[in-house]
Enzyme design. Sequence first.
Site, PDB file in Angstrom:
ATOM      1  CB  CYS A  46      -3.284   0.726  -2.361  1.00  0.00           C
ATOM      2  SG  CYS A  46      -3.216   2.238  -2.653  1.00  0.00           S
ATOM      3  CB  CYS A  90      -8.827   5.420   0.878  1.00  0.00           C
ATOM      4  SG  CYS A  90      -7.235   5.773   1.421  1.00  0.00           S
ATOM      5  CB  THR A  91      -6.733   0.310   2.433  1.00  0.00           C
ATOM      6  OG1 THR A  91      -5.542   0.786   1.861  1.00  0.00           O
ATOM      7  CG2 THR A  91      -7.314  -0.712   1.724  1.00  0.00           C
ATOM      8  CG  HIS A  92      -4.149   5.400   4.446  1.00  0.00           C
ATOM      9  ND1 HIS A  92      -3.728   4.593   3.215  1.00  0.00           N
ATOM     10  CD2 HIS A  92      -3.136   5.661   5.050  1.00  0.00           C
ATOM     11  CE1 HIS A  92      -2.502   4.609   3.135  1.00  0.00           C
ATOM     12  NE2 HIS A  92      -2.067   5.323   4.286  1.00  0.00           N
ATOM     13  CG  ASP A 111      -1.771   1.211   1.339  1.00  0.00           C
ATOM     14  OD1 ASP A 111      -2.540   1.612   0.416  1.00  0.00           O
ATOM     15  OD2 ASP A 111      -1.871   1.871   2.591  1.00  0.00           O
ATOM     16  CB  SER A 112       0.330   4.864  -0.455  1.00  0.00           C
ATOM     17  OG  SER A 112      -0.807   4.915   0.279  1.00  0.00           O
ATOM     18  CB  THR A 158      -5.066   5.293  -4.882  1.00  0.00           C
ATOM     19  OG1 THR A 158      -6.166   5.719  -3.945  1.00  0.00           O
ATOM     20  CG2 THR A 158      -4.526   6.340  -5.602  1.00  0.00           C
ATOM     21  N   GLY A 188      -2.973   9.135  -3.674  1.00  0.00           N
ATOM     22  CA  GLY A 188      -4.063  10.093  -4.294  1.00  0.00           C
ATOM     23  C   GLY A 188      -4.075  11.156  -4.925  1.00  0.00           C
TER      24      GLY A 188
HETATM   25  N1  DGL Z   1      -4.588   3.169   0.856  1.00  0.00           N
HETATM   26  C1  DGL Z   1      -4.604   3.979  -0.503  1.00  0.00           C
HETATM   27  C2  DGL Z   1      -5.998   3.409  -0.960  1.00  0.00           C
HETATM   28  O1  DGL Z   1      -6.738   2.637  -0.648  1.00  0.00           O
HETATM   29  C3  DGL Z   1      -4.332   5.341  -0.054  1.00  0.00           C
HETATM   30  C4  DGL Z   1      -3.851   6.030  -1.230  1.00  0.00           C
HETATM   31  C5  DGL Z   1      -3.074   7.391  -1.168  1.00  0.00           C
HETATM   32  O2  DGL Z   1      -1.744   7.046  -0.733  1.00  0.00           O
HETATM   33  O3  DGL Z   1      -3.513   8.304  -1.336  1.00  0.00           O
HETATM   34  O4  DGL Z   1      -6.553   4.336  -1.869  1.00  0.00           O
END
Ligand code: DGL
Length: 266
Positions: A75, A185-187, A12-13, A77, A45
């Site tokens: 993620c 978004c997983t965050h 993920d990011s 995105t 994002g």
């Molecule tokens: N966790 C990412 C998602 O699900 C976050 C993307 C980001 O870094 O902006 O989209």
Amino acid sequence: MNDKNSPIGIFDSGLGGLSVLVEILKVLPRERFVYYADSGFAPYGHKSREEIKERCYSITEILLKRGVKALVVACNTATSSAVEDMRRGFSIPIVGMEPALKPAYEANLPGKILVLGTPFTINEPKYQNLLKRFISNKEIVSLPCPGLVELIEKGDINSPELKSRLKELFRGLAPEEFSCVVLGCTHFIYLKSILREIIGAPVQFFDGNFGTARQLKRVLKQYGSIRDVNEPGNPEDQIVIDTSANPGQVIPLCHKLLSMLSDAEK
Ligand code: DGL
């Protein structure tokens, strides 16, 4: 195909994909994992498709060198920008994610659906096409949320800054009208309690994490690569964490969030 004992790569990011890992551990408790937090390049994002793709390819190369047998793009995105090309470019199975709008729609609850995602995910044709399938029968509000991922990456998921940024994003909306919130978004899994506070009425959350875990299991079965030993081995060896940011900072934070997420399930 790698050995059944090879680990599964997840990236993920940054910290968001840990929420996916927790679901995967429930479904595939004997597997081993390498989690890559691309916190040095978060957020995705606001980046262009090409920039995000470039990160996805570089991380996949890193994880392949570690011998992963499958890859989870944890993620939304990164999935919308790169997963189809990645599937063409790499030979291991790759599982991605998309906002869980379909299950939220099918829950058929009264009230509106709110979808939260990064600006990239919400503006992408992939999401816009998904939205078109449901929008004529249901009031759905899609809210791009710039600025949240950066604050979550700081590691304090209850910070006053995060609360006020979320409140700002809700400006102009009537939060109590939403009965379903899709965490696209997983965050944003970490934001449930602040969101409950802002919405102030009973609300159901939907995310793609469990669906992704189930899909991974299906794919591994199909490839005959589910690990069949009884024990995952030493718990410290079960999950290896790597990052593009400062490992001394990011790795302990990942472990803290992983145990927080697992405790929340108990
Ligand atoms: N966790 C990412 C998602 O699900 C976050 C993307 C980001 O870094 O902006 O989209």
